[in-house]
Design an enzyme around this catalytic site. Structure first.
Site, PDB file in Angstrom:
ATOM      1  N   LYS A  14       0.877  -1.178   0.000  1.00 25.07           N
ATOM      2  CA  LYS A  14       0.000   0.000   0.000  1.00 25.07           C
ATOM      3  C   LYS A  14       0.908   1.220   0.000  1.00 25.07           C
ATOM      4  CE  LYS A  14      -2.355   3.335   1.472  1.00 25.07           C
ATOM      5  NZ  LYS A  14      -1.793   4.552   0.902  1.00 25.07           N
TER       6      LYS A  14
ATOM      7  N   GLU B  13       8.621   1.617  11.351  1.00 27.27           N
ATOM      8  CA  GLU B  13       9.747   2.535  11.087  1.00 27.27           C
ATOM      9  C   GLU B  13       9.146   3.922  10.982  1.00 27.27           C
ATOM     10  OE1 GLU B  13      12.841   1.480  10.966  1.00 27.27           O
ATOM     11  OE2 GLU B  13      12.323  -0.630  11.002  1.00 27.27           O
TER      12      GLU B  13
ATOM     13  N   CYS C 101      13.373  10.564   7.025  1.00 28.40           N
ATOM     14  CA  CYS C 101      13.217  10.246   8.443  1.00 28.40           C
ATOM     15  C   CYS C 101      14.535  10.455   9.169  1.00 28.40           C
ATOM     16  CB  CYS C 101      12.772   8.797   8.589  1.00 28.40           C
ATOM     17  SG  CYS C 101      13.868   7.633   7.785  1.00 28.40           S
TER      18      CYS C 101
HETATM   19  P1  NAD Z   1       2.157   8.850   6.628  1.00 32.23           P
HETATM   20  O1  NAD Z   1       2.253   8.264   7.976  1.00 32.23           O
HETATM   21  O2  NAD Z   1       1.205   9.955   6.387  1.00 32.23           O
HETATM   22  O3  NAD Z   1       1.798   7.718   5.538  1.00 32.23           O
HETATM   23  C1  NAD Z   1       2.535   6.526   5.408  1.00 32.23           C
HETATM   24  C2  NAD Z   1       1.643   5.460   4.775  1.00 32.23           C
HETATM   25  O4  NAD Z   1       0.582   5.148   5.680  1.00 32.23           O
HETATM   26  C3  NAD Z   1       0.963   5.930   3.492  1.00 32.23           C
HETATM   27  O5  NAD Z   1       0.884   4.839   2.598  1.00 32.23           O
HETATM   28  C4  NAD Z   1      -0.411   6.346   3.959  1.00 32.23           C
HETATM   29  O6  NAD Z   1      -1.388   6.316   2.951  1.00 32.23           O
HETATM   30  C5  NAD Z   1      -0.681   5.292   5.024  1.00 32.23           C
HETATM   31  N1  NAD Z   1      -1.677   5.683   6.034  1.00 32.23           N
HETATM   32  C6  NAD Z   1      -1.969   6.918   6.507  1.00 32.23           C
HETATM   33  N2  NAD Z   1      -2.970   6.846   7.422  1.00 32.23           N
HETATM   34  C7  NAD Z   1      -3.299   5.537   7.535  1.00 32.23           C
HETATM   35  C8  NAD Z   1      -4.261   4.816   8.319  1.00 32.23           C
HETATM   36  N3  NAD Z   1      -5.079   5.424   9.173  1.00 32.23           N
HETATM   37  N4  NAD Z   1      -4.336   3.468   8.171  1.00 32.23           N
HETATM   38  C9  NAD Z   1      -3.520   2.824   7.316  1.00 32.23           C
HETATM   39  N5  NAD Z   1      -2.601   3.464   6.541  1.00 32.23           N
HETATM   40  C10 NAD Z   1      -2.479   4.797   6.660  1.00 32.23           C
HETATM   41  O7  NAD Z   1       3.639   9.288   6.262  1.00 32.23           O
HETATM   42  P2  NAD Z   1       4.141  10.093   4.992  1.00 32.23           P
HETATM   43  O8  NAD Z   1       3.750  11.523   5.096  1.00 32.23           O
HETATM   44  O9  NAD Z   1       3.788   9.346   3.758  1.00 32.23           O
HETATM   45  O10 NAD Z   1       5.736   9.941   5.199  1.00 32.23           O
HETATM   46  C11 NAD Z   1       6.470  10.742   6.047  1.00 32.23           C
HETATM   47  C12 NAD Z   1       6.775  10.066   7.365  1.00 32.23           C
HETATM   48  O11 NAD Z   1       7.405   8.804   7.159  1.00 32.23           O
HETATM   49  C13 NAD Z   1       7.748  10.869   8.199  1.00 32.23           C
HETATM   50  O12 NAD Z   1       7.289  10.931   9.527  1.00 32.23           O
HETATM   51  C14 NAD Z   1       9.039  10.079   8.118  1.00 32.23           C
HETATM   52  O13 NAD Z   1       9.911  10.267   9.200  1.00 32.23           O
HETATM   53  C15 NAD Z   1       8.521   8.692   8.043  1.00 32.23           C
HETATM   54  N6  NAD Z   1       9.553   7.792   7.491  1.00 32.23           N
HETATM   55  C16 NAD Z   1      10.177   6.910   8.336  1.00 32.23           C
HETATM   56  C17 NAD Z   1      11.202   6.081   7.851  1.00 32.23           C
HETATM   57  C18 NAD Z   1      11.950   5.129   8.762  1.00 32.23           C
HETATM   58  O14 NAD Z   1      12.629   4.246   8.255  1.00 32.23           O
HETATM   59  N7  NAD Z   1      11.863   5.279  10.068  1.00 32.23           N
HETATM   60  C19 NAD Z   1      11.564   6.162   6.503  1.00 32.23           C
HETATM   61  C20 NAD Z   1      10.905   7.086   5.685  1.00 32.23           C
HETATM   62  C21 NAD Z   1       9.889   7.891   6.183  1.00 32.23           C
END
Ligand code: NAD
Length: 514
Positions: free
Chosen positions: A198, A273, A307
């Site tokens: 997803k 993550e 991140c």
């Molecule tokens: P996000 O949390 O908004 O979305 C991530 C994924 O989750 C997307 O596919 C989104 O559609 C899905 N999602 C959102 N709400 C959901 C729900 N209620 N139920 C199920 N799925 C849901 O994050 P983003 O804006 O896409 O990415 C940025 C974030 O990702 C930052 O906080 C960044 O630090 C983090 N990140 C972490 C790592 C790591 O390895 N720790 C790596 C890259 C990015």
């Protein structure tokens, strides 16, 4: 200064022509080896962040579509020999996947850049090699895994083996579309799982096209499936689906908490993550030029939307003024612009609300009594597109929002400190604990700080390096579990203990009566 007015940005049409790219009119999911049309009635227009013009329509997969995708994955897991293939055969599939990625890497790089505004040069230099390396790494290592056996329990032999966990739901963000999905996907496949992906709604075609490329490598149908749509709709249906055994999530901390709560209803295994607000400590004993180079890379690579960005820069008093002068001069000279221009160092912010949010922190910093050192505005000279000036602020204290909240853009918050103890205390005064950076040529300083910093990775005198054998993940609210060799095995397999007596047993006989 390279931000001269009148900057040219390639139109979407020009990009398509220059890179011989065809974009679909509508993007949906993929299940059982074929397209998964959307039965939902929600449609959104994908916008190029560099030009603010439409790319294609995204038709959202609803709960019924998710059910189809999970059934395809379930069936491939339960009814085919995929989970029990000998390693040599699964390795051959992963090797063919590497070949297919290699063949399509230019196209996959262009799609990602179009969708999320990352400089194409960075995707070529870092993202595509890492994507390949993830498959390459897991194609080899799964064959070296061994179980355990124990003989200490009297007459018994206990044998512990790892079995694939089952159907893995992998939900990923937009900031490095293929790097992030490929880490978990390569591990999941090499360990015999089937998968439903997803992707973020901001990069659906990057992953949809990627899944098509995987199928050019003769991946059996149903082993990798994909659903597209918004998180709270498509993502939530996937996480809650009873056919999913394990949830691997990469994304924001608040989303992670929601997903854990949903996954808990089915007591599913989760790997998280999440976000970061990483401290980048520059001491008086640092090689200052290298520290400045590394600090710029740590906050500006990937448009600062990483991140692991080094977003809190902590400066020891002895070098602070010189660092600030040189660092801000360099930031002001960073080439912001067309993601497809090879000279570009920072491209466009991925979407409108993200752009507005990152920019808004310049006002937050001023309201909190911080000093805006450089940037803080839309980059001048662009007729359209979400371009912003790389920004640095000197914050009043570590308790301010610019030091505590993940901004996820080219935005650095600077603080000064006197002693190493103070730097470590500031570094640890955060809800996050993903990575940290430490710049020092003094061994006792390095040894003490790296022990005391509460973060999953401490990079000493280097930015952004990764060894796939080593775990990667966060302390505190930066995650649960790790990626990497052993950690991926923990998430994506179940351990099984088989016990058998060495000699036939004479068992007590019940139910013989008198
Ligand atoms: P996000 O949390 O908004 O979305 C991530 C994924 O989750 C997307 O596919 C989104 O559609 C899905 N999602 C959102 N709400 C959901 C729900 N209620 N139920 C199920 N799925 C849901 O994050 P983003 O804006 O896409 O990415 C940025 C974030 O990702 C930052 O906080 C960044 O630090 C983090 N990140 C972490 C790592 C790591 O390895 N720790 C790596 C890259 C990015």
């Amino acid at each position: 200064m390279n931000r001269a007015p009148g900057k040219q940005v390639r139109s979407v049409e020009a990009v398509k022509q220059e890179f011989n790219l065809t974009l679909p009119e509508v993007v949906t999911g993929f299940a059982g080896g074929e397209s998964l049309p959307a039965r939902g009635d929600f449609r959104m227009t994908a916008i190029s962040p560099a030009t603010e013009t439409p790319l294609y329509e995204l038709d959202e997969n609803n709960a019924e579509d998710v059910d189809r995708a999970v059934h395809a994955a379930r069936s491939a897991f339960d009814n085919t020999d995929w989970p029990s293939l000998p390693h040599s055969q699964r390795k051959r599939v992963l090797r063919r996947i590497c070949d297919a990625i290699e063949k399509h890497k230019d196209e996959l790089a262009v799609i990602q850049s179009l969708e999320v505004g990352l400089p194409l040069s960075g995707i070529h230099a870092m993202h595509m090699p890492r994507t390949l390396e993830n498959f390459d790494f897991f194609s080899e290592v799964a064959g070296t895994l061994a179980g355990e056996s124990f003989t200490q329990t009297g007459n018994y032999l206990s044998v512990v083996t790892h079995e694939p966990a089952g159907v893995a739901a992998l939900l990923t963000p937009w900031n490095a579309p293929l790097v992030l999905v490929s880490m978990k996907l390569a591990a999941a496949l090499s360990l015999g799982n089937t998968v439903v992906l997803k992707p973020s709604e901001y990069c659906p075609y990057s992953l949809r096209r990627f899944v098509e490329v995987l199928h050019e490598a003769d991946l059996p149908p149903g082993v990798v499936n994909l659903v597209n749509g918004r998180g709270p709709v498509t993502g939530d249906s996937l996480v809650r689906h009873p056919g999913v055994d394990v949830v691997g999530f990469v994304g924001g901390t608040e989303t992670g908490k929601i997903i854990m709560t949903s996954a808990a209803q089915g007591l599913k295994k989760v790997g998280m993550e999440l976000g970061g607000k990483s401290a980048n400590i520059v001491t008086d004993s640092a090689n200052l030029e290298t520290a400045i180079d590394g600090s710029l890379l740590a906050i500006l690579s990937g448009n600062g939307s990483q991140c692991l960005a080094g977003s809190r820069i902590l400066l020891q008093r002895g070098i602070a003024d010189e660092f600030i002068e040189k660092f801000t001069d360099r930031m002001a000279n960073v080439r912001v612009g067309d993601p497809f221009d090879p000279q570009t160092e920072v491209g466009a912010m991925a979407f409108a609300s993200h752009y507005q949010r990152v920019l808004s922190y310049a006002d937050v910093a001023k309201e909190e009594g911080g000093e805006l050192l450089v940037g803080g505005k839309p980059a001048p000279g662009f007729e359209a597109g979400y371009f912003m000036e790389p920004t640095a602020v000197l914050a009043k204290s570590n308790q301010t929002r610019v030091c505590q909240e993940e901004i996820f853009g080219p935005f650095a918050s600077l603080l000064k400190f006197d002693t190493l103890d103070e730097a470590v205390a500031i570094a640890n005064e955060s809800d996050f604990g993903l990575v940290s950076y430490l710049w020092s040529d003094d061994l006792p300083t390095v040894m003490r700080a790296s022990r005391q910093i509460k973060a999953g990775t401490v990079w000493v005198n280097t930015p952004l390096t990764r060894d796939l054998r080593a775990p990667f993940g966060g302390y505190k609210q930066s995650g649960i579990g790790r990626d990497g060799l052993r950690a991926s095995v923990e998430l994506l397999t179940e351990e099984k203990t088989m016990m058998i007596p060495n000699e036939p047993l004479t068992l007590p006989k019940l139910g013989l009566g008198d």
